[in-house]
Design a protein around this motif. Structure first.
Motif, PDB file in Angstrom:
ATOM      1  N   MET A  54       0.812  -1.006  -0.053  1.00 39.86           N
ATOM      2  CA  MET A  54       0.059   0.027   0.052  1.00 39.86           C
ATOM      3  C   MET A  54       0.744   1.327  -0.021  1.00 39.86           C
ATOM      4  N   SER A  55       0.364   2.310  -0.526  1.00 40.28           N
ATOM      5  CA  SER A  55       1.191   3.710  -0.555  1.00 40.28           C
ATOM      6  C   SER A  55       1.266   4.068   0.784  1.00 40.28           C
ATOM      7  N   GLU A  56       2.212   4.675   1.005  1.00 46.82           N
ATOM      8  CA  GLU A  56       2.403   5.478   2.438  1.00 46.82           C
ATOM      9  C   GLU A  56       1.676   6.743   2.300  1.00 46.82           C
ATOM     10  N   THR A  57       0.986   7.074   1.524  1.00 46.26           N
ATOM     11  CA  THR A  57       0.252   8.616   1.546  1.00 46.26           C
ATOM     12  C   THR A  57      -1.037   8.346   0.991  1.00 46.26           C
ATOM     13  N   VAL A  58      -2.012   8.685   1.316  1.00 43.35           N
ATOM     14  CA  VAL A  58      -3.603   8.603   0.735  1.00 43.35           C
ATOM     15  C   VAL A  58      -4.315   9.996   0.690  1.00 43.35           C
ATOM     16  N   THR A  59      -5.014  10.185  -0.096  1.00 41.21           N
ATOM     17  CA  THR A  59      -5.975  11.173  -0.056  1.00 41.21           C
ATOM     18  C   THR A  59      -7.463  10.764  -0.210  1.00 41.21           C
ATOM     19  N   ARG A  60      -8.484  11.541   0.055  1.00 37.31           N
ATOM     20  CA  ARG A  60      -9.617  10.895  -0.069  1.00 37.31           C
ATOM     21  C   ARG A  60      -9.948  10.429  -1.551  1.00 37.31           C
ATOM     22  N   THR A  61     -10.605   9.154  -1.616  1.00 32.98           N
ATOM     23  CA  THR A  61     -10.427   8.289  -2.950  1.00 32.98           C
ATOM     24  C   THR A  61     -11.903   8.775  -3.517  1.00 32.98           C
ATOM     25  N   GLY A  97     -11.650  15.994  11.330  1.00 34.91           N
ATOM     26  CA  GLY A  97     -10.864  15.899  10.062  1.00 34.91           C
ATOM     27  C   GLY A  97     -11.088  14.304   9.692  1.00 34.91           C
ATOM     28  N   VAL A  98     -10.962  13.566  10.798  1.00 32.10           N
ATOM     29  CA  VAL A  98     -11.262  11.826  10.481  1.00 32.10           C
ATOM     30  C   VAL A  98     -12.516  11.576  10.096  1.00 32.10           C
ATOM     31  N   VAL A  99     -13.530  12.187  10.451  1.00 28.92           N
ATOM     32  CA  VAL A  99     -14.938  12.078  10.219  1.00 28.92           C
ATOM     33  C   VAL A  99     -15.305  12.615   8.895  1.00 28.92           C
ATOM     34  N   GLU A 100     -14.622  13.800   8.523  1.00 29.21           N
ATOM     35  CA  GLU A 100     -14.854  14.390   7.229  1.00 29.21           C
ATOM     36  C   GLU A 100     -14.212  13.376   6.254  1.00 29.21           C
ATOM     37  N   GLU A 160     -16.338   9.689   6.210  1.00 27.57           N
ATOM     38  CA  GLU A 160     -17.703   9.652   6.419  1.00 27.57           C
ATOM     39  C   GLU A 160     -18.203   8.284   6.922  1.00 27.57           C
ATOM     40  N   PRO A 161     -17.844   8.125   8.263  1.00 31.07           N
ATOM     41  CA  PRO A 161     -18.183   7.030   8.896  1.00 31.07           C
ATOM     42  C   PRO A 161     -19.923   6.775   9.066  1.00 31.07           C
ATOM     43  N   ALA A 162     -20.504   5.821   9.080  1.00 32.74           N
ATOM     44  CA  ALA A 162     -21.865   5.564   9.206  1.00 32.74           C
ATOM     45  C   ALA A 162     -22.156   5.765  10.832  1.00 32.74           C
ATOM     46  N   LEU A 163     -21.347   5.654  11.809  1.00 32.19           N
ATOM     47  CA  LEU A 163     -21.363   5.913  13.304  1.00 32.19           C
ATOM     48  C   LEU A 163     -20.336   6.601  13.848  1.00 32.19           C
ATOM     49  N   VAL A 164     -20.502   7.627  14.711  1.00 36.86           N
ATOM     50  CA  VAL A 164     -19.346   8.116  15.523  1.00 36.86           C
ATOM     51  C   VAL A 164     -19.809   7.975  17.019  1.00 36.86           C
ATOM     52  N   SER A 165     -18.631   7.662  17.898  1.00 32.67           N
ATOM     53  CA  SER A 165     -19.126   7.272  19.378  1.00 32.67           C
ATOM     54  C   SER A 165     -17.879   7.909  20.246  1.00 32.67           C
ATOM     55  N   CYS A 221     -22.336  19.603  17.093  1.00 31.82           N
ATOM     56  CA  CYS A 221     -22.427  20.955  16.374  1.00 31.82           C
ATOM     57  C   CYS A 221     -21.184  20.886  15.561  1.00 31.82           C
ATOM     58  N   THR A 222     -19.940  20.727  16.140  1.00 35.13           N
ATOM     59  CA  THR A 222     -18.740  20.683  15.395  1.00 35.13           C
ATOM     60  C   THR A 222     -18.623  19.499  14.233  1.00 35.13           C
ATOM     61  N   LEU A 223     -19.175  18.374  14.526  1.00 36.32           N
ATOM     62  CA  LEU A 223     -19.381  17.095  13.477  1.00 36.32           C
ATOM     63  C   LEU A 223     -20.453  17.551  12.535  1.00 36.32           C
ATOM     64  N   GLY A 224     -21.530  18.160  12.953  1.00 33.93           N
ATOM     65  CA  GLY A 224     -22.650  18.272  11.989  1.00 33.93           C
ATOM     66  C   GLY A 224     -23.500  17.044  11.828  1.00 33.93           C
ATOM     67  N   ARG A 225     -23.233  16.379  13.089  1.00 34.84           N
ATOM     68  CA  ARG A 225     -23.893  15.024  12.967  1.00 34.84           C
ATOM     69  C   ARG A 225     -24.149  14.497  14.548  1.00 34.84           C
TER      70      ARG A 225
END
Length: 295
Positions: free
Chosen positions: A1-8, A95-98, A101-106, A144-148
């Protein structure tokens, strides 16, 4: 795997989490999962492990996200702390959530820092009106910060506060009602806390508000006895789910109906087939659960 990644660009949009069993994602299983595409409902990751800008963990997680739904589980927000939330940490979580885009955050109903010091533990809260108001404010800030909507998990505890003004179920019920958050019901935590405080875990499950529950956790725990001979339990996450926890889980599903369920295994992590077998045991129970909640 590449050592860098952007949003696919082929990353699918977030959608509802299937009412299936998922597994906590561990680095030692990355290659097996990407190569074999096992039949599991979702994967869950600790948010703090993916707060860096790049590197192999992001490359692997992007590959997982193309095929599986994700749940992001935070362990360092200090949601119950007396001070203000760490806005830099909250920005990293956003940043991780954006990015994925996980289905759930806890997050956990706990505190883990005070006065600028961070403690690598999830510490218990006094269940008072003052604490409830503070946690409601913190949850509102996170949402409010996450918008979800975020989910808040019931803790495993080893001490109680003499000044408690309500029980844990009431506290969580009021938190969900006033903040609009969801709940993550950790059935293993129920068993651990009930052992440590000599409470009835079935009564806890029967009283828990299942309407806001969007995820369930299952894990293994260690048992022992203190110097007086009294039993205690440790939320060790280092073994298979105990039969007592499976029974509590089945009791929960009778009330809640099928709910996305995670197998947590964080210590002494086994080979992938063992985790997959635990997930299949949960899936069997989810299949047998009533389709509609009864309470």
């Amino acid at each position: 795997m590449s050592e860098t990644v952007t949003r696919t660009s082929v990353m699918p949009p977030a959608g509802p989490m299937p009412a299936r069993a998922g597994v906590g994602l561990k680095a030692r299983h990355y290659a097996t999962i990407v190569g074999e595409h096992p039949d599991v409902g979702f994967f869950e990751v600790h948010a703090e492990n993916y707060m860096g800008a790049g590197g192999p963990p992001h490359a692997w997680l992007a590959a997982m996200r193309e095929r599986y739904p994700l749940s992001v589980h935070g362990v360092g927000m200090n949601i119950g702390g007396e001070g203000a939330l760490d806005t830099a940490h909250l920005a990293r979580l956003r940043g991780v959530v954006e990015r994925y885009e996980p289905a759930l955050v806890s997050e956990h109903l706990a505190w883990s820092g005070h006065g600028g010091a961070y403690f690598n533990d999830l510490l218990p809260l006094p269940y008072t009106g003052e604490t409830l108001a503070r946690v409601i404010d913190h949850v509102d800030q996170v949402q409010c910060t996450l918008g979800r909507r975020v989910l808040i998990e019931n803790p495993s505890t080893y001490v109680c506060f003499g000044g408690d003004e309500m029980d844990e179920v009431t506290f969580l019920s009021e938190l969900a009602r006033h903040s609009g958050c969801g709940l993550l019901l950790d059935v293993n935590n129920v068993a651990v806390s009930a052992t440590n405080h000599d409470h009835d875990p079935a009564a806890y499950i029967d009283a828990f508000p299942t309407g806001p529950v969007d995820e369930i956790h299952l894990a293994g725990h260690a048992l022992g006895h203190d110097d007086t001979g009294a039993p205690f339990a440790i939320d060790s996450h280092d073994r298979r789910v105990a039969d007592t926890v499976w029974a509590l889980y089945e009791r929960t599903l009778l009330r809640s109906g099928p709910v996305p369920t995670l197998i947590e295994w964080d210590g002494d992590v086994p080979e992938w087939p063992v985790l997959l077998d635990e997930a299949r045991r949960a899936d069997t129970r989810l299949t047998d659960a009533p389709r509609e909640a009864t309470s």
